[in-house]
Design a protein around this motif. Structure first.
Motif, mmCIF file in Angstrom:
data_model
loop_
_atom_site.group_PDB
_atom_site.id
_atom_site.type_symbol
_atom_site.label_atom_id
_atom_site.label_comp_id
_atom_site.label_asym_id
_atom_site.label_seq_id
_atom_site.Cartn_x
_atom_site.Cartn_y
_atom_site.Cartn_z
ATOM 1 N N ILE A 173 0.849 -1.198 0.000
ATOM 2 C CA ILE A 173 0.000 0.000 0.000
ATOM 3 C C ILE A 173 0.886 1.250 0.000
ATOM 4 O O ILE A 173 1.715 1.438 0.882
ATOM 5 C CB ILE A 173 -0.947 -0.008 1.221
ATOM 6 N N PRO A 174 0.741 2.067 -1.044
ATOM 7 C CA PRO A 174 1.604 3.249 -1.116
ATOM 8 C C PRO A 174 1.097 4.397 -0.248
ATOM 9 O O PRO A 174 -0.091 4.468 0.072
ATOM 10 C CB PRO A 174 1.514 3.627 -2.590
ATOM 11 N N ASN A 229 0.380 8.317 -0.398
ATOM 12 C CA ASN A 229 0.089 9.214 -1.514
ATOM 13 C C ASN A 229 0.236 10.674 -1.107
ATOM 14 O O ASN A 229 -0.260 11.067 -0.060
ATOM 15 C CB ASN A 229 -1.352 8.985 -1.990
HETATM 16 C C1 LIG Z 1 -2.894 5.572 -2.260
HETATM 17 O O1 LIG Z 1 -3.578 5.433 -3.478
HETATM 18 C C2 LIG Z 1 -3.715 4.076 -3.902
HETATM 19 C C3 LIG Z 1 -4.305 4.099 -5.301
HETATM 20 O O2 LIG Z 1 -5.443 4.905 -5.360
HETATM 21 C C4 LIG Z 1 -4.561 3.313 -2.908
HETATM 22 O O3 LIG Z 1 -4.701 1.957 -3.312
HETATM 23 C C5 LIG Z 1 -3.869 3.379 -1.536
HETATM 24 O O4 LIG Z 1 -4.654 2.760 -0.551
HETATM 25 C C6 LIG Z 1 -3.609 4.827 -1.148
HETATM 26 N N1 LIG Z 1 -2.807 4.851 0.078
HETATM 27 C C7 LIG Z 1 -3.284 5.289 1.246
HETATM 28 C C8 LIG Z 1 -2.318 5.225 2.401
HETATM 29 O O5 LIG Z 1 -4.417 5.717 1.374
#
Ligand SMILES: *[C@@H]1O[C@H](CO)[C@@H](O)[C@H](O)[C@H]1NC(C)=O
Ligand SMILES: *[C@@H]1O[C@H](CO)[C@@H](O)[C@H](O)[C@H]1NC(C)=O
Ligand SMILES: *[C@@H]1O[C@H](CO)[C@@H](O)[C@H](O)[C@H]1NC(C)=O
Length: 195
Positions: free
Chosen positions: A169-170, A172
């Motif tokens: 999980i990145p 963002n």
């Molecule tokens: C960031 O964006 C990605 C793609 O939309 C999503 O899958 C991920 O859960 C997001 N990360 C957080 C920490 O919310």
């Protein structure tokens, strides 16, 4: 559009190989593998810096078939040179390739951060442009893997937990696709998506 860009890219290569080098911008392509001796892999970043102008303490100069990068001791380039590097035009060195070119371009499916002298006229007053590909996993040495994407009016940077893959999980972060003038500098900064 793709064909046009390919022709533009060819035109740039053609110009730098067959004409005397007197470009207005120094283009630097950064390749995915720092140790890729041939620069045939994926480009992870492209920068264009206008020639002979002090850009936060760094100045680029096209000099015959060589490109000089001078690092100054101060951001106004008035206090003497700390370090100078010389690169051959068009030659791959350590995963980097420098070229003197007549103009900058923002590749298709990329975003760019553009430093210009004004917001109204950023296209003709651009002094420094950094672009990176969108929607692809970028493996950058000694950094975490990232994917950049543009949606609506924001640029999102998704930073992954690992340095060598875009799994998990990145985190963002977003910046608006807009131009901002900074009150404490004479330059403006715009984020642009070309997709
Ligand atoms: C960031 O964006 C990605 C793609 O939309 C999503 O899958 C991920 O859960 C997001 N990360 C957080 C920490 O919310
Ligand atoms: C760079 O600036 C620092 C601080 O002003 C100074 O001490 C140093 O001598 C300078 N170095 C050179 C190479 O000019
Ligand atoms: C901005 O430009 C003005 C006029 O050229 C100059 O006096 C000033 O020092 C510049 N400011 C910065 C932060 O470079």
């Amino acid at each position: 559009m793709k064909l046009l860009l390919q022709i533009l890219v060819l035109a740039v290569i053609f110009t730098t190989l067959y004409n005397e080098v007197n470009g207005q911008y120094v283009m630097v392509n950064y390749y995915n593998s720092q140790n890729d001796p041939t620069c045939k892999g994926e480009i992870i970043t492209t920068t264009f810096n206008i020639e002979n102008k002090c850009l936060s303490g760094v100045e680029f100069t096209c000099n015959g078939n060589e490109i000089q990068v001078s690092f100054y001791n101060d951001s106004y380039c008035s206090q003497g040179i700390l370090q100078q590097i010389t690169q051959e035009n068009g030659v791959c060195q350590g995963g980097l390739q420098f070229n003197c070119v007549d103009n900058y371009q923002i590749p298709e499916n990329s975003f760019a951060s553009v430093i210009s002298e004004s917001c109204d006229d950023w296209k003709s007053t651009a002094v420094s442009i950094l672009s990176k590909p969108l929607n692809t996993c970028l493996i950058i040495p000694s950094e975490n893997a990232v994917i950049y994407s543009c949606t609506g009016d924001v640029l999102t940077t998704s930073t992954y937990p690992s340095a060598n893959s875009c799994f998990g999980i990145p985190k963002n972060t977003t910046v608006p696709l807009a131009c901002k003038s900074s009150p404490d500098s004479n330059y403006s900064n715009s984020y642009i998506c070309n997709q």
